[in-house]
Design an enzyme around this catalytic site. Sequence first.
Site, PDB file in Angstrom:
ATOM      1  N   SER A   1       0.847  -1.187   0.000  1.00  0.00           N
ATOM      2  CA  SER A   1       0.000   0.000   0.000  1.00  0.00           C
ATOM      3  C   SER A   1       0.888   1.245   0.000  1.00  0.00           C
ATOM      4  CB  SER A   1      -0.964  -0.034   1.190  1.00  0.00           C
ATOM      5  OG  SER A   1      -1.998   0.885   1.037  1.00  0.00           O
TER       6      SER A   1
ATOM      7  N   ASP B   1      -9.806  -3.473  -5.614  1.00  0.00           N
ATOM      8  CA  ASP B   1      -9.214  -2.657  -4.551  1.00  0.00           C
ATOM      9  C   ASP B   1      -9.627  -1.189  -4.715  1.00  0.00           C
ATOM     10  OD1 ASP B   1      -7.639  -1.362  -2.702  1.00  0.00           O
ATOM     11  OD2 ASP B   1      -5.767  -2.305  -3.324  1.00  0.00           O
TER      12      ASP B   1
ATOM     13  N   HIS C   1      -7.954  -4.868  -1.611  1.00  0.00           N
ATOM     14  CA  HIS C   1      -6.749  -4.373  -0.952  1.00  0.00           C
ATOM     15  C   HIS C   1      -6.131  -5.401  -0.003  1.00  0.00           C
ATOM     16  CE1 HIS C   1      -4.151  -0.953  -0.208  1.00  0.00           C
ATOM     17  NE2 HIS C   1      -4.260  -1.116   1.091  1.00  0.00           N
TER      18      HIS C   1
END
Length: 711
Positions: free
Chosen positions: A561, A647, A682
């Site tokens: 991320s 995501d 995600h």
Amino acid sequence: MANSKAAPVSPAAPLAAKHPVISTHHGISLQDDYAWLRAANWQDVMRDPSKLDPEIRALLEAENAYTEAALADVAPLRETLFAEMKARLKQDDSSVPSPDGPYDYYSSFETGGQYPRLCRQQRGTPGTETILLNGNTEAEGKTYWQLSETAHSPDHSLLAYAVDDKGSELAAIGFRNLATGKDLPDVIPDTRGSIVWSADSKTVFYVRLDENQRPQSVWRHTLGTDIAADVKVYEEQDPGFFVGIGQTQSAKFIAIVAHDHETSEVHLIDAHNIDTPAILVCARQPGHEYSVEHSVTTEGDALIILTNKDAEDFRILTCPLAPRSTEAPSPQNWREIVPHQLGRLILDVAVFKNHIARLERLDGLPRIIITSLADLTEHAIAFDEEAYALGMDAGYEFDTTLLRFSYSSMTTPNETYDYDMATRTRTLRKRQEVPSGHNPADYVTRRVMAPAIDGELVPVSLLYRKDTPLDGTAPLFHYGYGAYGISIPSGFSTARLSLVDRGMVFAIAHIRGGKEKGYRWYANGKMDKKLNTFTDFIAAGKYLAANKFTACGNIVANGGSAGGMLMGAVANMAPDLFLGIIADVPFVDVLNTMLDGTLPLTPPEYLEWGNPEASPKAFADIASYSPYDNVEAKAYPHIFAYGGLTDPRVTYWEPAKWIAKLRANNTSDNLILLKTNMSAGHGGASGRFESLKEVALDYAFALKVCGKAGA
């Protein structure tokens, strides 16, 4: 040139077509050759992945096929790693029961089960188990299933539960009658997943997502009524603020929290009188972060406020509360309980009938402090190891002297304790089992301080087998994050033992952008100081090489991320330092994303990275490090990127565009790989075993490139 120990792959890697798109900002033109990988209907794809443009799907599937071919030689290793990791998990594990009134609530797994079961038993009476929700049954026939949140009603008759079945973080809330085990007809779609009950067990409060998938409004639903009749309780007008809900430990108030990355505002609703106006605790002021708990004193209701007002690392205040007033409690009546101490960051506060427990970090290490509300005397819960992780769980009850906490280190499996705040005694309730065996004495955990380029000292947590030679020959797995003030705990992981057992040193660099050394550590790793995050990580790697924990060019870096942004940046800045880079759901297309205010997270992120559309300086700052924009013709290390099609946080096209550009510019013969999970978001795959397969893939790549695939 980065060290290359993995042979080139056949067949040839996919080469994405270039369709240049030119945009101009502040008089500067940007050319994006791969902008076409962003599907025009990306919001529809979040809800239904089958709607993805066929040309984009074809490229992503070709990349997946190429990655499988490139890593075919380590397929047996992947299976071995997965088997090792799975063998370290207690398959029929369960959490320590948490009491609430007549019941103990807990979660459990069954042998072979991918998903948790939510259970309860008569309080203090093992053997009276009732399964309230079985995730394995609920997930049957689904490629993705994630239980976002659950909340049982105050009268214990109903269970509200939120489920995301796409990975896109759009959760539907359902309700179950716990007497019959049957679901009610009420289903609330497109929510954030948060659930809070009113005191009468008839109404729930929840957060609804808007058309840009942002949590912007709070609603209440009365069971048995049409969803269309739900009442909007709060709506946030600033797109830069997100909205969340919670509940005070006393269950007296429902809390509505509007916040961005440095400002918050709390409204309280009386859980027993939900039609009364909400109480504004303190109107938002730029840079003022605070959270609120409730206490009952001899003089009536009071608030306990954790605030950074005139306190960079936070302090704790109290003030009386007139429950029916719609006015903010007057700051003139705020009284300090715990003063500010620079460098001691107060992370969390739990308030009980007679005690306050706070989790804080001092000198980079967490600790728990207990304060008696009767006389404000304090004591600490002590720990011994050099680097460790600590968590605090307030549970469900308010009138109790018990605080639950968890403790682990990089060598010590997780331990769960109940701590009596009155008698100052702790009771071990559970020690994490490692069925395949684990001897902490076989491993070493250390914390070292690596000098940054400006003289700051960066804490680095290390784990390695005690028989690993520290002569510079060991490969290093170098993990970092460094954003949003999130501190990475030095806790136990069964998975990473598979790396250190094969002779790797595992490092966590606690770089700026986190709060390991107080709020200033965060402030000095964001906005126009973001470069500190990247140079800290590079400096930590060089320090570990200089001190013979590894060698330059023998380091595999990993982050996900915002930590994936870190991976992209250091790949551009110091490619020779790294043998390999593993970037999980990497935020690498920073400039383009921050220029697009329609994306879910962009407006709230302006205070983390800057607003490049409004500010030429912010544009220049982001352009200077944005990984995608700084890819150029050079010899890159081995790179493996991982994305999720649904995501909403780091959209799938970010890693896809990055890999396409890297492959077109890389002058080395090192691997440049992309894997996109076509049915997840995600967090990657759902299910405890499927997620381990993704970790095994990362680790197999790391072991392959550093020549340890046969170890």
